[in-house]
Design a protein around this motif. Structure first.
Motif, short mmCIF file in Angstrom:
data_model
loop_
_atom_site.label_atom_id
_atom_site.label_comp_id
_atom_site.label_asym_id
_atom_site.label_seq_id
_atom_site.Cartn_x
_atom_site.Cartn_y
_atom_site.Cartn_z
N LYS A 131 -3.16 -0.05 -3.43
CA LYS A 131 -3.95 -0.73 -2.38
C LYS A 131 -3.72 -2.23 -2.45
O LYS A 131 -4.09 -2.88 -3.43
CB LYS A 131 -5.44 -0.41 -2.56
CG LYS A 131 -5.75 1.08 -2.61
CD LYS A 131 -7.11 1.35 -3.21
CE LYS A 131 -7.32 2.84 -3.46
NZ LYS A 131 -8.57 3.12 -4.21
N GLY A 170 0.85 -1.19 0.00
CA GLY A 170 0.00 0.00 0.00
C GLY A 170 0.88 1.23 0.00
O GLY A 170 1.99 1.23 0.56
N GLU A 227 -4.67 6.97 -0.58
CA GLU A 227 -3.93 5.76 -0.90
C GLU A 227 -3.88 5.57 -2.41
O GLU A 227 -4.91 5.41 -3.07
CB GLU A 227 -4.57 4.54 -0.22
CG GLU A 227 -3.62 3.38 -0.09
CD GLU A 227 -4.19 2.27 0.80
OE1 GLU A 227 -3.39 1.50 1.36
OE2 GLU A 227 -5.42 2.17 0.91
N THR A 266 4.07 2.48 2.08
CA THR A 266 3.37 2.83 3.32
C THR A 266 3.05 1.57 4.12
O THR A 266 3.12 1.56 5.34
CB THR A 266 2.06 3.58 2.99
OG1 THR A 266 2.37 4.70 2.16
CG2 THR A 266 1.38 4.07 4.26
N SER A 267 2.73 0.49 3.42
CA SER A 267 2.46 -0.79 4.07
C SER A 267 2.89 -1.91 3.13
O SER A 267 3.07 -1.71 1.93
CB SER A 267 0.97 -0.92 4.41
OG SER A 267 0.17 -0.85 3.24
N ALA A 292 0.76 5.77 -0.05
CA ALA A 292 0.17 7.11 -0.16
C ALA A 292 1.32 8.11 -0.19
O ALA A 292 2.31 7.96 0.55
CB ALA A 292 -0.75 7.39 1.03
#
Length: 630
Positions: free
Chosen positions: A398, A368, A395, A434-435, A370
């Protein structure tokens, strides 16, 4: 008034008085002294020369006193000769001390400039790409140039000026009080006559200086925008030369007018100080003359005091603005520290490993992303419009997962804003996820050193950037020690060697700003040659054939076959026909993978890919709006 004191007073008047109200961050002064530590011996010697030079200011008038009272009046020719020779020797010694002081001042100043510039430049290079997307280039260059120059003044002009003026003031004041307290007290009463023209002219000069900086900045911005190739083409095609010239002339005229006013004010300032000094000297002669007639002072004492008087007002006037001088230098240091304190968003972790794989497997696992917010990546003072973001990017990617097997080609397709380019910026860590994780051969790329990771990746963008250098220098940017044979082999594989060979200067041909002397296809092939020279393990192509005519496209495709052969490749596809043979095609929409497979499978699926492909196939268009890279 000495020249140094007059110059220091004038510099104070042109400085921005608002700096006096600024509060320095805690620890700023301590950090400044840390920068001075390597130069402490030079600073000590420099300050010693300043003190000795200040002593010479008093020595000459005192010798004049003896020359008159003990030599001329008693008609002692031997003493007159002796003292005259001593005055001459003092002048030579003063010159030698001044030269020594200048040498150490230069060593300190230029050393600090070098240290600060090198440190800021290296630190800025470590910033993430996000930093440069918001930072105004001119403001950043100003930090490296103007503020660094202002910072070094703290240890040269400001420090020497303060020490010199304080020592001079103490020596001159004490000497004058000893010689005649009456004349000294009266002379100090005339000090406001010096300060009045200084303050009045100072306010005028500060306003003119600020306006001059603003107008010069506008002129520089105009020239920067109009005098690069793209700007010149836009002006030629759409601009109105008469209006452009009138706009520039109006600002150039204003700068000239400001220059005239500044020159006249400077002259007025020095004439005013000289006149006031002359008036003060006249009063001193008058009072001292009556004292000499009545036996209160000797003639030599009178002449010595009037000589010292000229050296009294300069330091007093300069020291009246010392806080402004010191704060101006300290604020310059703080502005440099502001850049140095901005931590790069993307940096090596502790104990990061070196990557040296040659045929990597690339894996995205639940990624993920952003885009970072403004305050996380830049400084408001380095942005042309420093306003808070009202809308965040949200975001962009995703829960993205896919694997590019070693030696395979993975194509990314989809409409504008789908996230294709964002994916390619995450692989070399221009941004961090971000993830989720991105891994190469099972290693999280954040656990690898940035240098080794980026050394293993080669990128060709839609608009290949070339520096305003020769073809050889642009190629060697990928491999600094590349031989002529290696460059020729890379250019032959990239289908650009025949062109280079036909040029009169061959590899030594200048490509022009951003490579504008070459066509789009030639720039792309040169960029591919640069990539081949780097010989990366993983290749990223960001619409490398977009906007090319059919002839150049075929040449670039031939070059890409060499670039992609045996390498793990990620390709953003503009023309879907170019990725029909891809090992896997990922179709993105709104930051998610909605389809994946091979060409025939995706066409048969009848989804977004099939729709995009059929539209291109029906129209034969090479400029489909929905395929523009985000």
């Amino acid at each position: 008034m000495s020249m140094q004191a007059a110059w220091m007073t004038h510099r104070s008047m042109t400085a921005d008085p608002s700096v006096k109200a600024q509060r320095l961050k805690p620890g700023t002064v301590k950090r400044i002294f840390a920068f001075a530590k390597p130069y402490r011996t030079s600073i000590f010697i420099f300050l010693a020369t300043v003190v000795v030079d200040a002593g010479f200011i008093v020595a000459t008038p005192l010798l004049l006193l003896r020359l008159i009272d003990d030599g001329v009046i008693p008609k002692n020719g031997a003493l007159v000769t002796e003292l005259a020779l001593l005055v001459g020797l003092l002048a030579i010694a003063d010159a030698a001390v001044s030269m020594l002081g200048r040498y150490f001042s230069s060593r300190i100043g230029e050393g600090l400039i070098y240290d600060l510039r090198a440190l800021v430049f290296a630190h800025v290079q470590r910033q993430s790409i996000a930093f440069f997307t918001r930072t105004q280039t001119g403001a950043l260059i100003s930090r490296i140039n103007s503020d660094v120059m202002g910072a070094q003044q703290a240890f040269t002009a400001t420090l020497s000026g303060v020490v010199s003026n304080v020592v001079s003031l103490v020596l001159v004041g004490v000497t004058m009080l000893i010689l005649s307290w009456q004349i000294t007290i009266f002379s100090l009463l005339l000090l406001p006559l010096f300060l009045i023209p200084t303050k009045w002219v100072g306010r005028k000069l500060q306003a003119l200086t600020r306006e001059s900086f603003d107008v010069n900045a506008q002129m520089s911005s105009t020239m920067t925008e109009r005098f690069n190739v793209s700007g010149a083409m836009l002006v030629a095609l759409y601009g109105q030369p008469a209006l452009e010239q009138e706009y520039f002339r109006s600002r150039a005229r204003r700068v000239a007018d400001i220059g005239i006013k500044t020159a006249m004010l400077n002259r007025l300032f020095f004439i005013a100080l000289t006149s006031v000094a002359a008036i003060a000297t006249a009063f001193a002669y008058g009072i001292g003359g009556h004292l000499a007639i009545n036996g209160g002072v000797t003639v030599g004492t009178l002449l010595a005091i009037t000589a010292l008087l000229a050296r009294l007002y300069g330091p007093l006037t300069a020291l009246s603005n010392v806080r402004l001088d010191v704060m101006t230098s300290l604020v310059s240091f703080e502005r440099v520290f502001e850049v140095l304190d901005l931590e790069p968003m993307v940096k090596d972790r502790e104990a990061a490993q070196t990557y040296s794989g040659r045929n990597p497997q690339l894996t995205f696992s639940n990624v993920g992303f952003a885009y970072p917010r403004a305050h996380e990546i830049s400084l408001a003072s380095l942005e042309s419009v420093a306003k808070a973001e009202t809308v965040e990017s949200g975001e962009v990617l995703k829960n993205l997962s896919f694997t590019a097997e070693p030696g395979t080609l993975t194509a990314l397709v989809g409409p504008s804003g789908a996230g294709k380019t964002t994916i390619t910026t995450l692989i070399p860590r221009l941004y961090d996820v971000t993830s989720g994780t991105i891994s190469i051969d099972g290693h999280d790329i954040r656990d690898l050193t940035l240098e080794s990771l980026r050394n293993s990746i080669g990128v060709v963008m839609q608009d290949a950037h070339l520096f305003h250098e020769t073809i050889a220098e642009n190629l060697r940017y990928a491999k600094s020690d590349a031989t002529q044979e290696e460059m020729q082999a890379a250019c032959e594989a990239a289908q650009i060697w025949k062109l280079i060979e036909s040029l009169p200067n061959g590899f030594d041909t200048m490509v022009g700003e951003r490579g504008h002397r070459l066509s789009g296809g030639e720039k792309q092939r040169l960029a591919i040659a640069r990539l081949l020279l780097k010989s990366p393990a993983l290749v990223i192509l960001d619409e490398a054939t977009a906007h090319l005519d059919s002839e150049n496209e075929s040449l670039v495709h031939a070059a890409l076959e060499s670039a992609l052969k045996g390498r793990t490749s990620i390709v953003i596809a503009h023309r879907l026909s170019t990725v029909r043979d891809a090992d896997q095609i990922l179709v993105l929409e709104n930051g998610s993978i909605i389809e994946r497979g091979k060409h025939d499978e995706l066409v048969a699926l009848g989804g977004l890919y099939a729709d995009l492909y059929n539209r291109q196939d029906l129209t034969g268009s090479a400029n489909e709006n929905s395929s523009i890279n985000n």
